[in-house]
Design a protein around this motif. Structure first.
Motif, short mmCIF file in Angstrom:
data_model
loop_
_atom_site.label_atom_id
_atom_site.label_comp_id
_atom_site.label_asym_id
_atom_site.label_seq_id
_atom_site.Cartn_x
_atom_site.Cartn_y
_atom_site.Cartn_z
N PHE A 116 0.83 -1.21 0.00
CA PHE A 116 0.00 0.00 0.00
C PHE A 116 0.86 1.26 0.00
O PHE A 116 0.59 2.24 -0.71
N LEU A 119 2.61 1.80 -3.48
CA LEU A 119 1.71 2.21 -4.55
C LEU A 119 1.02 3.54 -4.26
O LEU A 119 0.46 4.15 -5.17
N LEU A 120 1.06 3.96 -3.00
CA LEU A 120 0.42 5.21 -2.59
C LEU A 120 -1.06 5.24 -2.96
O LEU A 120 -1.63 6.29 -3.28
N THR A 121 -1.67 4.10 -2.93
CA THR A 121 -3.09 4.00 -3.22
C THR A 121 -3.64 2.74 -2.57
O THR A 121 -2.90 1.80 -2.27
N LEU A 122 -4.93 2.73 -2.36
CA LEU A 122 -5.58 1.56 -1.78
C LEU A 122 -5.91 0.54 -2.86
O LEU A 122 -6.31 0.92 -3.97
#
Length: 239
Positions: A116, A119-122
């Motif tokens: 997580f 990727l800096l995103t959910l």
């Protein structure tokens, strides 16, 4: 005249009192004699009853019957059927499953967090649901299913020929270790095994295939008994 009559009356009274006291003494003597006779009769009856009980305890040959002896403890070499592991082995397998699952869960959690952050995103929600379901199924299998099946499908027998082991959940394996093939024996215990008083028996045999056979889940006393029995056999073979 009056004085003579008084003297005669006194004499009669004395004789009457003496006669009464003698009668009382005679009655007391007879009572004591009867009580003594009754006590002797009771002691005689008790003696006869004791002799009757003793004679009834004799058998037909005139000898006292031997006392019943407790059944002798079965030796480990007198086993005729395969038996399960120690009762506490199942608990040991379950605790081992909990520890293994905790390690897997920790590694999966760390890996998910790192993913997580990188990727800096959910991730998509369905991916999280799949991961949770997989972890739940893995926990159920490692803590409940696997320990129970492993305990139920592991049997062993040790007799005059050697040690026989049957184990395996999907692929069943049977090991026959003759006494003559055993080189040396190890009995090991880890911290968790000591808590449940179980041990692992390792037999090192001659040959290249299955050079060592292990059996985990025996009670420590039983594992030591098998080891000592095999060591005695090795001494006889050496002689």
């Amino acid at each position: 005249m009056n004085q003579k009559e008084d003297n005669e009356n006194r004499r009669d009274n004395r004789q009457a009192s003496k006669g009464g006291s003698s009668e009382v003494q005679t009655e007391q003597t007879s009572n004591d004699h009867s009580s003594n006779q009754q006590g002797s009769n009771e002691s005689l009856m008790q003696t006869q009853q004791a002799s009757t009980n003793q004679s009834s305890s004799l058998d037909q040959s005139g000898q006292m019957p031997e006392q019943e002896k407790p059944p002798a403890k079965q030796s480990v070499t007198q086993m005729t059927e395969s038996v399960f592991l120690a009762a506490k082995a199942k608990n040991y397998f379950q605790i081992s499953g909990i520890i293994s699952f905790a390690i897997i869960f920790l590694m999966a959690t760390i890996g998910t967090v790192v993913l997580f952050v990188s990727l800096l995103t959910l991730p998509p929600w369905w991916l999280i649901v799949i991961e949770v379901l997989l972890l739940a199924w893995l926990a159920y299998f490692m803590i409940s299913v696997y320990p129970t099946k492993k305990y139920q499908r592991t049997k062993w027998r040790f007799d005059e020929q050697g040690l026989y082991i049957q184990q395996g959940i999907w692929w069943r394996k049977q090991y026959a270790v003759p006494r003559s093939r055993v080189q040396h024996i190890d009995v090991t215990q880890g911290p968790l095994q000591r808590n449940y008083n179980i041990a692992q028996l390792i037999l090192h045999t001659a040959g290249t295939m299955n050079a060592s056979v292990s059996l985990t889940g025996l009670s420590h006393e039983k594992a030591v008994e098998i080891r000592d029995e095999l060591l005695i056999q090795e001494k006889y073979d050496a002689v």
